[in-house]
Design a protein around this motif. Structure first.
Motif, PDB file in Angstrom:
ATOM      1  N   LYS A 153      -0.703  19.024   8.153  1.00 20.33           N
ATOM      2  CA  LYS A 153       0.639  18.445   8.311  1.00 20.33           C
ATOM      3  C   LYS A 153       1.721  19.409   7.836  1.00 20.33           C
ATOM      4  O   LYS A 153       2.767  19.546   8.474  1.00 20.33           O
ATOM      5  N   ILE A 154       1.477  20.065   6.716  1.00 20.21           N
ATOM      6  CA  ILE A 154       2.453  21.032   6.201  1.00 20.21           C
ATOM      7  C   ILE A 154       2.588  22.211   7.169  1.00 20.21           C
ATOM      8  O   ILE A 154       3.698  22.651   7.479  1.00 20.21           O
ATOM      9  N   LEU A 155       1.470  22.716   7.674  1.00 18.63           N
ATOM     10  CA  LEU A 155       1.520  23.833   8.618  1.00 18.63           C
ATOM     11  C   LEU A 155       2.254  23.440   9.894  1.00 18.63           C
ATOM     12  O   LEU A 155       3.037  24.233  10.435  1.00 18.63           O
ATOM     13  N   ASP A 156       2.028  22.221  10.388  1.00 21.73           N
ATOM     14  CA  ASP A 156       2.746  21.746  11.582  1.00 21.73           C
ATOM     15  C   ASP A 156       4.255  21.762  11.347  1.00 21.73           C
ATOM     16  O   ASP A 156       5.027  22.183  12.213  1.00 21.73           O
ATOM     17  N   GLN A 157       4.686  21.315  10.184  1.00 25.76           N
ATOM     18  CA  GLN A 157       6.117  21.298   9.884  1.00 25.76           C
ATOM     19  C   GLN A 157       6.671  22.711   9.734  1.00 25.76           C
ATOM     20  O   GLN A 157       7.779  23.000  10.194  1.00 25.76           O
ATOM     21  N   LEU A 158       5.905  23.595   9.130  1.00 26.51           N
ATOM     22  CA  LEU A 158       6.338  24.984   9.011  1.00 26.51           C
ATOM     23  C   LEU A 158       6.498  25.625  10.389  1.00 26.51           C
ATOM     24  O   LEU A 158       7.466  26.354  10.642  1.00 26.51           O
ATOM     25  N   VAL A 159       5.568  25.340  11.296  1.00 29.15           N
ATOM     26  CA  VAL A 159       5.661  25.854  12.669  1.00 29.15           C
ATOM     27  C   VAL A 159       6.952  25.354  13.324  1.00 29.15           C
ATOM     28  O   VAL A 159       7.680  26.124  13.952  1.00 29.15           O
ATOM     29  N   LEU A 160       7.234  24.070  13.178  1.00 30.17           N
ATOM     30  CA  LEU A 160       8.472  23.515  13.746  1.00 30.17           C
ATOM     31  C   LEU A 160       9.710  24.195  13.168  1.00 30.17           C
ATOM     32  O   LEU A 160      10.659  24.518  13.903  1.00 30.17           O
TER      33      LEU A 160
END
Length: 170
Positions: A153-160
């Protein structure tokens, strides 16, 4: 008379919307039309202790997101735009005191990635910047248990966030 008003409103709306052609609700149209390719170098890991496969996961998530959300072609090197980075911090902190006051009721997992972005066609877009995001988890859960759900979830937000600052300009 009613149909005349309706036609007028429809024409006015069409003229207004077509006049806003440069605006994009997704922000995906901000790159120059000269930009055709992108390169994402392997994200490195320089944080002392972290999730075992985090750098590979971050690299793949970035590649997949850019491929899905742009018309750019992924190339292994010398892309028109380029992203490289390093995970520089991976930490957990206590953030909320329990009723006893001696223990944290909630813990926070924070991940920080330092990103270098280069645009061959617009040097004003180039930057080196840290992106960070965190999520909290309960004290009765170990970090190893929490990582399984929190890290993706954290990586997904960082990508965004990275996409927003590099391509979409949100």
């Amino acid at each position: 008379m009613k149909s005349l008003r309706l036609i007028f409103c429809a024409l006015w709306t069409a003229a207004f919307v077509s006049g806003c052609g440069a605006y994009s609700f997704t922000g995906k149209s901000t790159l120059s039309s000269d930009v055709k390719t992108f390169t994402i170098r392997d994200i490195t890991l320089s944080a002392p202790s972290s999730y075992a496969t985090i750098s590979q996961e971050m690299t793949e998530k970035l590649k997949e997101y850019y491929q899905r959300n742009t018309k750019l072609k992924l190339v292994p090197q010398n892309g028109d735009i380029s992203i490289e980075g390093s995970i520089v911090d991976y930490r957990t902190d206590g953030v909320a005191a329990s009723s006893g006051g001696d223990k944290a009721a909630m813990n926070r997992l924070t991940i920080v990635i330092e990103v270098v972005f280069t645009n061959k066609f617009n040097e004003e877009d180039n930057f080196e910047k840290d992106f960070s995001f965190y999520l909290d988890y309960p004290q009765n859960q170990t970090l190893q248990e929490a990582e399984k759900t929190l890290v993706p979830k954290i990586l997904d937000q960082l990508v965004l966030n990275i996409f927003g600052d590099t391509v979409a300009k949100w």
